[in-house]
Design an enzyme around this catalytic site. Structure first.
Site, PDB file in Angstrom:
ATOM      1  CE  LYS A  65      -8.152   1.701  -1.361  1.00  9.58           C
ATOM      2  NZ  LYS A  65      -7.078   2.022  -2.012  1.00  9.58           N
ATOM      3  CE1 TYR A  70     -10.157   1.380   3.764  1.00  9.43           C
ATOM      4  CE2 TYR A  70     -11.572   0.309   2.226  1.00  9.43           C
ATOM      5  CZ  TYR A  70     -10.356   1.064   2.637  1.00  9.43           C
ATOM      6  OH  TYR A  70      -9.474   0.901   1.770  1.00  9.43           O
ATOM      7  N   GLY A  95       3.328   6.695  -4.597  1.00 10.46           N
ATOM      8  CA  GLY A  95       2.705   6.705  -3.276  1.00 10.46           C
ATOM      9  C   GLY A  95       3.757   6.499  -2.207  1.00 10.46           C
TER      10      GLY A  95
HETATM   11  N1  NAD Z   1      -2.254   0.770   5.305  1.00 14.69           N
HETATM   12  C1  NAD Z   1      -3.282  -0.160   5.143  1.00 14.69           C
HETATM   13  O1  NAD Z   1      -3.864  -1.054   6.186  1.00 14.69           O
HETATM   14  C2  NAD Z   1      -3.662  -0.489   3.588  1.00 14.69           C
HETATM   15  C3  NAD Z   1      -4.502  -1.703   3.641  1.00 14.69           C
HETATM   16  C4  NAD Z   1      -4.981  -2.044   2.049  1.00 14.69           C
HETATM   17  C5  NAD Z   1      -4.709  -1.120   1.064  1.00 14.69           C
HETATM   18  N2  NAD Z   1      -3.887   0.079   1.354  1.00 14.69           N
HETATM   19  C6  NAD Z   1      -4.106   1.253   0.217  1.00 14.69           C
HETATM   20  O2  NAD Z   1      -2.471   1.104   0.069  1.00 14.69           O
HETATM   21  C7  NAD Z   1      -2.112   2.496  -0.648  1.00 14.69           C
HETATM   22  C8  NAD Z   1      -1.031   3.030   0.018  1.00 14.69           C
HETATM   23  O3  NAD Z   1      -1.244   3.513   1.344  1.00 14.69           O
HETATM   24  P1  NAD Z   1      -0.306   3.317   2.528  1.00 14.69           P
HETATM   25  O4  NAD Z   1      -1.126   2.475   3.493  1.00 14.69           O
HETATM   26  O5  NAD Z   1       1.009   2.770   2.076  1.00 14.69           O
HETATM   27  O6  NAD Z   1      -0.289   4.655   3.242  1.00 14.69           O
HETATM   28  P2  NAD Z   1       0.914   5.903   2.946  1.00 14.69           P
HETATM   29  O7  NAD Z   1       0.176   7.259   3.832  1.00 14.69           O
HETATM   30  O8  NAD Z   1       2.212   5.544   3.357  1.00 14.69           O
HETATM   31  O9  NAD Z   1       0.438   6.140   1.400  1.00 14.69           O
HETATM   32  C9  NAD Z   1      -0.510   6.824   0.724  1.00 14.69           C
HETATM   33  C10 NAD Z   1       0.065   7.644  -0.404  1.00 14.69           C
HETATM   34  O10 NAD Z   1      -1.038   8.132  -1.267  1.00 14.69           O
HETATM   35  C11 NAD Z   1      -0.217   9.554  -1.592  1.00 14.69           C
HETATM   36  N3  NAD Z   1      -1.412  10.492  -2.299  1.00 14.69           N
HETATM   37  C12 NAD Z   1      -2.367  10.962  -1.627  1.00 14.69           C
HETATM   38  N4  NAD Z   1      -3.016  11.885  -2.613  1.00 14.69           N
HETATM   39  C13 NAD Z   1      -2.372  11.917  -3.611  1.00 14.69           C
HETATM   40  C14 NAD Z   1      -2.230  12.689  -4.725  1.00 14.69           C
HETATM   41  N5  NAD Z   1      -3.143  13.640  -5.077  1.00 14.69           N
HETATM   42  N6  NAD Z   1      -1.359  12.499  -5.757  1.00 14.69           N
HETATM   43  C15 NAD Z   1      -0.344  11.490  -5.455  1.00 14.69           C
HETATM   44  N7  NAD Z   1      -0.155  10.732  -4.363  1.00 14.69           N
HETATM   45  C16 NAD Z   1      -1.131  10.965  -3.279  1.00 14.69           C
HETATM   46  C17 NAD Z   1       0.550  10.215  -0.464  1.00 14.69           C
HETATM   47  O11 NAD Z   1       1.395  10.958  -0.765  1.00 14.69           O
HETATM   48  C18 NAD Z   1       1.155   8.780   0.219  1.00 14.69           C
HETATM   49  O12 NAD Z   1       2.161   8.720  -0.520  1.00 14.69           O
HETATM   50  C19 NAD Z   1      -3.604   3.097  -0.648  1.00 14.69           C
HETATM   51  O13 NAD Z   1      -4.191   3.002  -1.753  1.00 14.69           O
HETATM   52  C20 NAD Z   1      -4.167   2.345   0.554  1.00 14.69           C
HETATM   53  O14 NAD Z   1      -5.694   2.724   0.402  1.00 14.69           O
HETATM   54  C21 NAD Z   1      -3.534   0.514   2.626  1.00 14.69           C
END
Ligand code: NAD
Length: 260
Positions: free
Chosen positions: A168, A161, A19
């Site tokens: 989720k 959301y 990720g």
């Molecule tokens: N940013 C926030 O506020 C927040 C809060 C709570 C949870 N999250 C969760 O954290 C996680 C990471 O998100 P982030 O905020 O670091 O953003 P980010 O954009 O940095 O990371 C999202 C990642 O998902 C990957 N991805 C998407 N489709 C994919 C696929 N088919 N195969 C493999 N990888 C894939 C992307 O390449 C990216 O690296 C997610 O699950 C997001 O829902 C984010």
């Protein structure tokens, strides 16, 4: 704890972190915290377009195994686990920090989400964790820990959301069932629920700035979190200090979730 002590708590452990898109990604915070605590890393990038952004970060962290992983492409998940099997012969830590929903399905409200969009969001953001867990478990021969990133929108309605709320919620339930099924092998499974962070994934949510402002105001600790807060929480949960914890959702949000 001083730096030398921190460097020893995950010494010798092998971690696969999925990720990382850039240096704002929650996954990057996890990888950096694990490395600081002495673990060795495997880091993947989504595709050739992502590679130039992710590969330098993987090198900076001394990742021993790197490669492409799009969980929607058949065979890529198996390929990275084959590399881990031949390179390391074991795995201790797995991080699933990925989410996706088609823009038109994400932004139009749950009622307007298409069946295809719902299925795609569920497959990439939830079921891929189950697939990863199945491949990781046989390599966790000394036990291990698995993490999936959730959000408060799983538990309560967070405006905008939309489809990601039910997705989720399913991810958190999957963590509980995987914790139940893998507990006998000494494998612990955690949903981690960070407060809002300005990342690329978050930029797809409408009015995200409002969420950030509200989170800072609501949190008893009075501040937004950063990606290292999430990383060090996961690092702690991966240590034997947390050996009796599994299956729950761990909020990393300065306490915002306790406020009505
Ligand atoms: N940013 C926030 O506020 C927040 C809060 C709570 C949870 N999250 C969760 O954290 C996680 C990471 O998100 P982030 O905020 O670091 O953003 P980010 O954009 O940095 O990371 C999202 C990642 O998902 C990957 N991805 C998407 N489709 C994919 C696929 N088919 N195969 C493999 N990888 C894939 C992307 O390449 C990216 O690296 C997610 O699950 C997001 O829902 C984010």
């Amino acid at each position: 704890m001083n730096d030398a002590n921190i460097r020893s708590v995950l010494s010798g452990q092998k971690a696969l972190v999925v990720g990382v898109a850039n240096d704002q990604s929650i996954a990057y915070g996890c990888a950096k915290a694990f490395r600081t605590a002495g673990a060795e890393l495997a880091i993947t990038w989504l595709n050739n377009r992502a590679r130039p952004f992710v590969e330098p970060l993987a090198q900076e962290l001394g990742a021993m195994i790197t490669g492409p992983l799009d969980v929607a492409v058949p065979g890529q998940l198996e390929a990275i686990f084959d590399r881990i099997r031949t390179g390391w012969g074991k795995l201790d830590i797995l991080v699933h920090s990925i989410a996706f929903a088609p823009k038109e399905d994400l932004q139009g409200g749950l009622l307007n989400c298409s069946a295809e969009g719902f299925a795609k969001a569920m497959d990439i953001s939830c079921h891929s964790f189950v697939r990863m867990a199945k491949l990781a478990a046989p390599l966790m021969t000394d036990g291990g820990s698995m993490f999936a990133m959730s959000y408060y929108g799983a538990n309560r309605v967070v405006p905008n959301y939309n489809v990601m709320g039910p997705v989720k919620a399913a991810l958190e339930a999957a963590c509980r069932y995987l914790a139940y099924e893998l507990g006998p092998q000494g494998i612990r499974v955690h949903a981690v629920s960070p407060g809002p962070l300005k990342t690329r994934a978050a930029s797809g949510l409408k009015d995200f700035e409002l969420l950030l402002n509200e989170a800072a105001q609501k949190a008893p600790l009075g501040e937004l979190i950063d990606i290292m807060d999430v990383g060090f929480t996961c690092a702690y949960l991966a240590t034997s200090f947390a050996r009796r914890l599994t299956g729950g959702t761990v909020f990393v949000d300065g306490g915002a979730n306790i406020i009505a």
